[in-house]
Design a protein around this motif. Structure first.
Motif, PDB file in Angstrom:
ATOM      1  N   TYR A   1       0.676  -1.326   0.024  1.00 23.37           N
ATOM      2  CA  TYR A   1      -0.061   0.122   0.084  1.00 23.37           C
ATOM      3  C   TYR A   1       0.890   1.254  -0.051  1.00 23.37           C
ATOM      4  CZ  TYR A   1      -4.624  -2.067   0.262  1.00 23.37           C
ATOM      5  OH  TYR A   1      -5.838  -2.558  -0.018  1.00 23.37           O
ATOM      6  N   SER A   2       1.905   1.035   0.756  1.00 19.88           N
ATOM      7  CA  SER A   2       3.015   2.331   0.520  1.00 19.88           C
ATOM      8  C   SER A   2       3.561   2.522  -0.963  1.00 19.88           C
ATOM      9  CB  SER A   2       3.879   2.390   1.587  1.00 19.88           C
ATOM     10  OG  SER A   2       4.756   1.348   1.719  1.00 19.88           O
ATOM     11  N   ALA A   3       3.587   1.343  -1.685  1.00 25.74           N
ATOM     12  CA  ALA A   3       4.434   1.549  -2.966  1.00 25.74           C
ATOM     13  C   ALA A   3       3.570   2.583  -3.781  1.00 25.74           C
ATOM     14  CB  ALA A   3       4.189   0.163  -3.512  1.00 25.74           C
ATOM     15  N   LYS A   4       4.366   2.888  -5.018  1.00 25.28           N
ATOM     16  CA  LYS A   4       3.786   3.803  -5.925  1.00 25.28           C
ATOM     17  C   LYS A   4       3.199   3.070  -6.938  1.00 25.28           C
ATOM     18  CE  LYS A   4       6.110   6.332  -9.260  1.00 25.28           C
ATOM     19  NZ  LYS A   4       7.256   7.033  -9.831  1.00 25.28           N
ATOM     20  N   PHE A   5       1.849   3.351  -7.384  1.00 24.47           N
ATOM     21  CA  PHE A   5       0.991   3.106  -8.310  1.00 24.47           C
ATOM     22  C   PHE A   5       0.168   4.066  -8.840  1.00 24.47           C
ATOM     23  CE2 PHE A   5      -0.431   0.735  -4.722  1.00 24.47           C
ATOM     24  CZ  PHE A   5      -1.813   1.238  -4.732  1.00 24.47           C
ATOM     25  N   SER A   6      -0.249   4.135 -10.061  1.00 28.67           N
ATOM     26  CA  SER A   6      -1.106   5.215 -10.500  1.00 28.67           C
ATOM     27  C   SER A   6      -2.289   4.457 -11.264  1.00 28.67           C
ATOM     28  CB  SER A   6      -0.344   5.914 -11.600  1.00 28.67           C
ATOM     29  OG  SER A   6       0.192   5.125 -12.814  1.00 28.67           O
ATOM     30  N   PHE A   7      -2.902   3.440 -10.427  1.00 24.66           N
ATOM     31  CA  PHE A   7      -4.171   2.751 -11.117  1.00 24.66           C
ATOM     32  C   PHE A   7      -4.866   2.071  -9.994  1.00 24.66           C
ATOM     33  CE2 PHE A   7      -0.611  -0.163 -11.323  1.00 24.66           C
ATOM     34  CZ  PHE A   7      -1.054  -1.331 -10.513  1.00 24.66           C
TER      35      PHE A   7
END
Length: 139
Positions: A78-84
């Motif tokens: 959940y702290s990772a970067k994702f744009s979807f």
């Protein structure tokens, strides 16, 4: 001497001859009254209870450790970067880029050359289920 009764006769001044109402045997041919040795019974009981409680404690400890691992993996994803917006039931891969930032992707680890941390699946409770991990020391 008249008042003295033999040892094998149960007699008291208050109750008289009362051998038939006593809760224990009074005749010389009666079985011996023995006090049971409950110390060994108690120690066996204590050992059994301690083993059972120890097993339950170890079971709870393992459940706690598993829960903490799930929490840590979920926090990492959940702290990772994702744009979807992740879709429930889909499989996603967690990577680390050159700057050390974690990001989530649909692209599998064998399709490109990125540092793969683990593969996850999103369940209906929005919890990330770890499917496989490359190296558990990475998180």
């Amino acid at each position: 001497m008249e008042n003295k009764k033999p040892d094998n006769v149960v007699y008291t001044v208050e109750a008289g001859y009362n051998a038939n109402v006593l809760p224990y045997a009074t005749g010389v041919g009666a079985p011996v009254i023995r006090v049971d040795d409950v110390v060994s019974w108690k120690s066996r009981g204590i050992d059994n209870v301690n083993k059972e409680l120890g097993n339950k404690f170890n079971e709870l400890k393992l459940q706690y450790e598993k829960l903490m691992q799930e929490y840590e993996w979920n926090e990492l994803v959940y702290s990772a970067k994702f744009s979807f917006e992740p879709v429930i039931g889909e499989i996603y891969h967690l990577y680390r880029d050159a700057e050390g930032v974690n990001f989530l992707s649909l692209i599998g680890p064998n399709e490109w050359n990125k540092e793969h941390i683990g593969t996850f699946k999103l369940n209906s409770d929005k919890k990330w289920i770890l499917l496989n991990v490359v190296d558990s020391q990475l998180y």
